[in-house]
Design a protein around this motif. Structure first.
Motif, PDB file in Angstrom:
ATOM      1  N   ILE A  47       0.870  -1.176   0.000  1.00 41.21           N
ATOM      2  CA  ILE A  47       0.000   0.000   0.000  1.00 41.21           C
ATOM      3  C   ILE A  47       0.907   1.227   0.000  1.00 41.21           C
ATOM      4  O   ILE A  47       1.826   1.331   0.811  1.00 41.21           O
ATOM      5  N   THR A  76       0.601   5.434   0.081  1.00 46.17           N
ATOM      6  CA  THR A  76      -0.239   6.627   0.158  1.00 46.17           C
ATOM      7  C   THR A  76       0.476   7.793  -0.526  1.00 46.17           C
ATOM      8  O   THR A  76       1.695   7.828  -0.616  1.00 46.17           O
ATOM      9  N   LEU A  80      -1.345  -1.368  -4.195  1.00 46.64           N
ATOM     10  CA  LEU A  80      -2.599  -0.652  -3.996  1.00 46.64           C
ATOM     11  C   LEU A  80      -2.212   0.800  -3.765  1.00 46.64           C
ATOM     12  O   LEU A  80      -1.608   1.142  -2.744  1.00 46.64           O
ATOM     13  N   ILE A 115      -2.900   4.851  -3.285  1.00 54.66           N
ATOM     14  CA  ILE A 115      -3.875   5.734  -2.668  1.00 54.66           C
ATOM     15  C   ILE A 115      -3.488   7.183  -2.937  1.00 54.66           C
ATOM     16  O   ILE A 115      -2.326   7.572  -2.752  1.00 54.66           O
ATOM     17  N   LEU A 164      -7.182   3.473  -5.184  1.00 52.74           N
ATOM     18  CA  LEU A 164      -8.336   4.053  -4.507  1.00 52.74           C
ATOM     19  C   LEU A 164      -8.116   5.553  -4.406  1.00 52.74           C
ATOM     20  O   LEU A 164      -7.063   5.995  -3.932  1.00 52.74           O
ATOM     21  N   SER A 168     -11.920   6.949   5.843  1.00 53.29           N
ATOM     22  CA  SER A 168     -11.205   6.427   4.673  1.00 53.29           C
ATOM     23  C   SER A 168     -10.322   5.231   5.030  1.00 53.29           C
ATOM     24  O   SER A 168     -10.142   4.323   4.218  1.00 53.29           O
ATOM     25  N   TYR A 169      -9.768   5.221   6.237  1.00 55.54           N
ATOM     26  CA  TYR A 169      -8.780   4.194   6.578  1.00 55.54           C
ATOM     27  C   TYR A 169      -9.350   2.780   6.561  1.00 55.54           C
ATOM     28  O   TYR A 169      -8.772   1.890   5.914  1.00 55.54           O
ATOM     29  N   ILE A 224      -9.835   1.205   3.023  1.00 55.24           N
ATOM     30  CA  ILE A 224      -8.683   0.637   2.318  1.00 55.24           C
ATOM     31  C   ILE A 224      -8.581  -0.856   2.596  1.00 55.24           C
ATOM     32  O   ILE A 224      -8.471  -1.682   1.679  1.00 55.24           O
ATOM     33  N   TYR A 252     -11.561  -2.892   1.288  1.00 55.77           N
ATOM     34  CA  TYR A 252     -11.390  -3.138  -0.148  1.00 55.77           C
ATOM     35  C   TYR A 252     -10.509  -4.365  -0.365  1.00 55.77           C
ATOM     36  O   TYR A 252     -10.810  -5.232  -1.201  1.00 55.77           O
ATOM     37  N   LEU A 311      -3.273   4.248   9.941  1.00 60.01           N
ATOM     38  CA  LEU A 311      -3.035   3.240   8.893  1.00 60.01           C
ATOM     39  C   LEU A 311      -2.090   2.153   9.395  1.00 60.01           C
ATOM     40  O   LEU A 311      -2.267   0.970   9.081  1.00 60.01           O
TER      41      LEU A 311
END
Length: 263
Positions: free
Chosen positions: A7, A9, A31, A33, A58, A67-68, A71, A74, A119
């Protein structure tokens, strides 16, 4: 061997984009963000076409607490587990404290402090204990040195330094590796490139390109380094900071402040 998933960000541009491409080169699924309308879909498409990895994205505002969980929700729906978390999203500035409104500082603190903390908590909750997991928190040398006109930004990066070092102690002996990236200046945006080109001497020599910082950071992360400081000159500055007396450092900062006031 299981293919890892990362992930990232703040992945649409600058250092985040460089992280995405660097990890894709290493056969790690992604993924990504970033904010809506930031070009994230185009980057995801580019990675899918040019690298043999899975790339999802996303678009969301990470200053919104709801929002956290989205993630990781999803990922759970798609039977995905995150093995790497790159806490890169952040908001910087170069301005006198009174030049920015309270809304700006609220957003800066939420994005630079609250987002990586929460996160990280959710990432650890879903981590596979049988596989080594990695967390990279993007700090800054600004969290170590007093830098005029970066008062709140530097304070948020000092928080990230403390937070990361505490977690390193708490997670020692576990299957989680957490690293702190402490870069100097980076050419990440056109406006920063223009600003950095006006620098001279040591200040200019500390500036690095985003793709070089990303490569050095991922190398260090996967090797389990606790702190990653890209650039020989930046490493020297960190060393000097640890040995110089406080009054000498205060004199240096005051000298910088006088230069800024004259400019």
């Amino acid at each position: 061997m299981q293919q890892l998933t990362a992930i990232i960000t703040g992945a649409s541009e600058g250092l985040g984009k460089s992280f995405a491409i660097e990890l894709a080169k290493r056969n790690i699924n992604l993924l990504l963000i970033a904010l809506p309308g930031s070009g994230l879909a185009d980057l995801t498409s580019y990675i899918r076409k040019n690298f043999n990895v899975r790339a999802d994205h996303l678009e969301m505002d990470l200053t919104c607490t709801e929002s956290y969980p989205m993630i990781f929700g999803y990922m759970k729906k798609r039977n995905m587990t995150a093995h790497l978390l790159i806490n890169n999203a952040g908001l910087g500035n170069w301005s006198w404290f009174e030049d920015k409104g309270i809304g700006f500082y609220k957003t800066q603190i939420e994005l630079n402090v609250i987002t990586p903390v929460l996160l990280t908590r959710l990432f650890l909750e879903q981590a596979d204990s049988a596989v080594t997991s990695y967390i990279l928190n993007v700090g800054s040398l600004g969290g170590l040195f007093v830098v005029p006109k970066k008062q709140v930004y530097g304070a948020t990066k000092s928080f990230i330094r403390y937070f990361t070092k505490c977690l390193q102690m708490e997670l020692s002996g576990s299957n989680v590796r957490i690293s702190l990236l402490s870069p100097g200046g980076i050419n990440t945006k056109p406006e920063l490139l223009v600003l950095n080109n006006t620098l001279k001497g040591i200040s200019k020599a500390t500036i690095l390109e985003a793709e070089d910082v990303a490569r050095i950071a991922i190398d260090g992360l996967l090797k389990g380094k606790k702190e990653i400081v890209p650039g020989a000159l930046n490493k020297l500055m960190v060393l000097l900071n640890s040995i110089l007396p406080g009054f000498v450092k205060d004199m240096i900062v005051k000298g910088q402040l006088k230069t800024i006031l004259k400019s």
